[in-house]
Design a protein around this motif. Structure first.
Motif, PDB file in Angstrom:
ATOM      1  N   ARG A  31       0.819  -1.217   0.000  1.00 50.22           N
ATOM      2  CA  ARG A  31       0.000   0.000   0.000  1.00 50.22           C
ATOM      3  C   ARG A  31       0.852   1.267   0.000  1.00 50.22           C
ATOM      4  N   SER A  34       0.470   2.729  -3.338  1.00 53.20           N
ATOM      5  CA  SER A  34      -0.837   3.041  -3.920  1.00 53.20           C
ATOM      6  C   SER A  34      -1.704   3.975  -3.075  1.00 53.20           C
ATOM      7  N   PHE A 343       0.998   6.604  -8.818  1.00 52.18           N
ATOM      8  CA  PHE A 343       1.184   5.652  -9.913  1.00 52.18           C
ATOM      9  C   PHE A 343       2.016   6.179 -11.081  1.00 52.18           C
ATOM     10  N   GLN A 392       1.524  -1.260 -10.621  1.00 49.17           N
ATOM     11  CA  GLN A 392       0.101  -1.408 -10.939  1.00 49.17           C
ATOM     12  C   GLN A 392      -0.538  -2.567 -10.170  1.00 49.17           C
ATOM     13  N   ARG A 395      -2.597  -2.008  -6.991  1.00 51.41           N
ATOM     14  CA  ARG A 395      -3.972  -1.473  -7.034  1.00 51.41           C
ATOM     15  C   ARG A 395      -5.011  -2.525  -6.666  1.00 51.41           C
ATOM     16  N   GLY A 400      -2.977  -6.191  -3.611  1.00 52.25           N
ATOM     17  CA  GLY A 400      -2.444  -5.053  -2.860  1.00 52.25           C
ATOM     18  C   GLY A 400      -2.144  -5.372  -1.405  1.00 52.25           C
TER      19      GLY A 400
END
Ligand code: FES
Ligand SMILES: [Fe+2]
Length: 465
Positions: A31, A34, A343, A392, A395, A400
């Motif tokens: 995390r 993100s 991102f 990616q 996400r 995640g």
């Protein structure tokens, strides 16, 4: 319990921050790549607080020369003023916030806003306001409405840095021994000048994934196999077993191949004249001059060797000045990894050439450089694709939640201390520098301000690591 409150109002629990990076176990919570609250906190507590690289003095040699850069997402104008001093000004008009300067670099007498025409001097003072008498009726004091300046600006031997935080220590102390050793890599070939233009491209990855990779000698043999097959990479450099890692305060680090003590002892016997020419010799010629140094490791002149110290001079890996300045390509390039949301990262490549290079040497170096990194670089194309997918995948709701593994070499090595104080780990391919960078990253986020960070930061490690 520590609580970090970012300027946008999100609150991140201090215990949660600590648990995201488990340096004892060698795991990282995805995390951190993100979470928008973590990203905002990074801008506030890392980028707006740290010393950030701005440009080299040769990019702004004359009065009025300017160069646009970023501190996190704050755009700044780096400009040489009428007194010859370097100013770092926020590129945002005090009236309605319009960007004053739209060109990436150039020369100007002043900065005139394209919206309503407020005019600022090279030192940021507000020189003129259209309608000051007729519309404002002389009820505005220009002295109060100058451009906002960086809190501190300083240079390391011609490489300019700025911080937005008045509580920051001096640049010299911020860099510390490991940061200064890293900067010396840029100066090892003597005086340098910047090559015109900065290569810029956007990769859809989190900025930390790109930073993590600069210490990563594990991926080279796999990710860059095609570059090696094409004869672009020296196979001996693919996965060197002789690695050295230096871990500095605030998260600075150097990691990668090393020059052995025996190799350096041979280099120490050479005069500066012999050292200056050695990089131009073939392997066979190098071997004749000093048999142990024929592995294309850097041969540094005496002054640089002294500045880098007895341990630092043997480092031929990659330095990172925390948070995001990578010194690369035999010290001829630096890369900034500028955050653009969780991102996306804008990757900038500055190139510096030794002044003494002949046109042929310059051409050869430029060819190598433009084929390595930047939008046309073989290596960055390989890397960027992997960084993107690594980012990616954070996400996903379930993907995640799966931690990253960062356990290579954990608990297996020893920090060795030279009698003169420099510390290093001598080992094989490992993830010590990555674990250190993330550990320091978490401390930056937990600290309320510079005083807090200075009080709670981990000292450079000693003993078993
Ligand atoms: S926004 Fe700059 S003068 Fe109005
Ligand atoms: Fe790579």
């Amino acid at each position: 319990m520590l609580a970090g409150t970012n300027s946008q109002g999100g609150v991140i629990d201090g215990d949660r921050l600590s648990s995201l990076v488990d340096s004892e176990r060698g795991t990282i919570d995805r995390r951190i790549y993100s979470d928008p609250d973590i990203y905002k906190l990074e801008l506030e507590r890392i980028f707006a607080r740290a010393w950030n690289f701005m440009c080299h003095e040769s990019q702004i040699p004359n009065t009025g020369d300017y160069f646009i850069n970023f501190i996190g997402e704050d755009q700044v104008i780096v400009v040489r003023d009428n007194d010859g001093a370097v100013q770092v000004l926020l590129n945002t008009c005090r009236h309605r916030g319009n960007a004053l300067c739209r060109a990436e670099q150039g020369n100007t007498k002043s900065f005139v806003c394209s919206y309503h025409g407020w005019n600022y001097g090279l030192d940021g003072r507000l020189l003129g306001i259209p309608g000051q008498k007729n519309f404002y009726r002389d009820q505005i004091d220009p002295a109060e409405w100058g451009l906002v300046k960086a809190a501190k600006v300083d240079d390391y031997k011609g490489f300019y840095f700025a911080t937005l935080d008045p509580g920051a220590p001096d640049l010299h102390d911020f860099l510390g021994d490991v940061g200064r050793t890293g900067m010396e890599v840029l100066l090892a070939q003597g005086e340098v000048v910047a090559v015109d233009g900065v290569q810029k491209n956007i990769i859809d990855c989190n900025w930390k994934i790109a930073v993590d990779n600069l210490f990563d000698w594990y991926h080279v043999k796999i990710s860059h196999r095609s570059a090696a097959k094409a004869g672009f990479l020296n196979p001996r450099m693919m996965m060197p077993m002789d690695q050295m890692v230096m871990l500095g305060e605030y998260g600075h680090a150097i990691g990668g191949p090393m020059i052995s003590e025996a190799q350096q002892a041979e280099i120490d016997q050479l005069s500066d004249e012999e050292r200056a020419d050695i990089d131009l010799l073939s392997d066979a010629e190098r071997a004749k001059l000093a048999p142990r140094i024929n592995e294309r490791r850097p041969v540094r002149k005496k002054a640089t060797a002294e500045a880098m110290g007895p341990v630092g001079v043997r480092a031929s890996g990659h330095p990172n000045i925390f948070p995001n300045l990578w010194i690369s390509t035999r010290g001829m390039q630096v890369s900034l990894r500028l955050p653009r949301g969780p991102f996306e990262t804008e990757v900038w490549w500055f190139t510096f050439m030794p002044k003494k290079f002949t046109p042929d040497q310059r051409r050869g170096a430029m060819k190598f450089i433009s084929h390595s990194f930047g939008p046309a670089g073989l290596l960055e194309q390989d890397d960027g694709e992997n960084w993107s997918q690594s980012t990616q995948s954070s996400r996903g709701v379930v993907s995640g939640r799966i931690p990253h593994n960062m356990q290579m070499g954990l608990g297996q090595d020893e920090v060795l201390e030279h009698p003169l104080g420099q510390k290093r780990i001598e080992t094989r391919v490992n993830e010590h520098a990555q674990r250190w960078t993330y550990k320091c990253w978490a401390e930056w986020l937990r600290a309320d301000d510079w005083d807090d960070l200075m009080a709670m930061r981990s000292p450079s490690p000693t003993g078993r690591i």
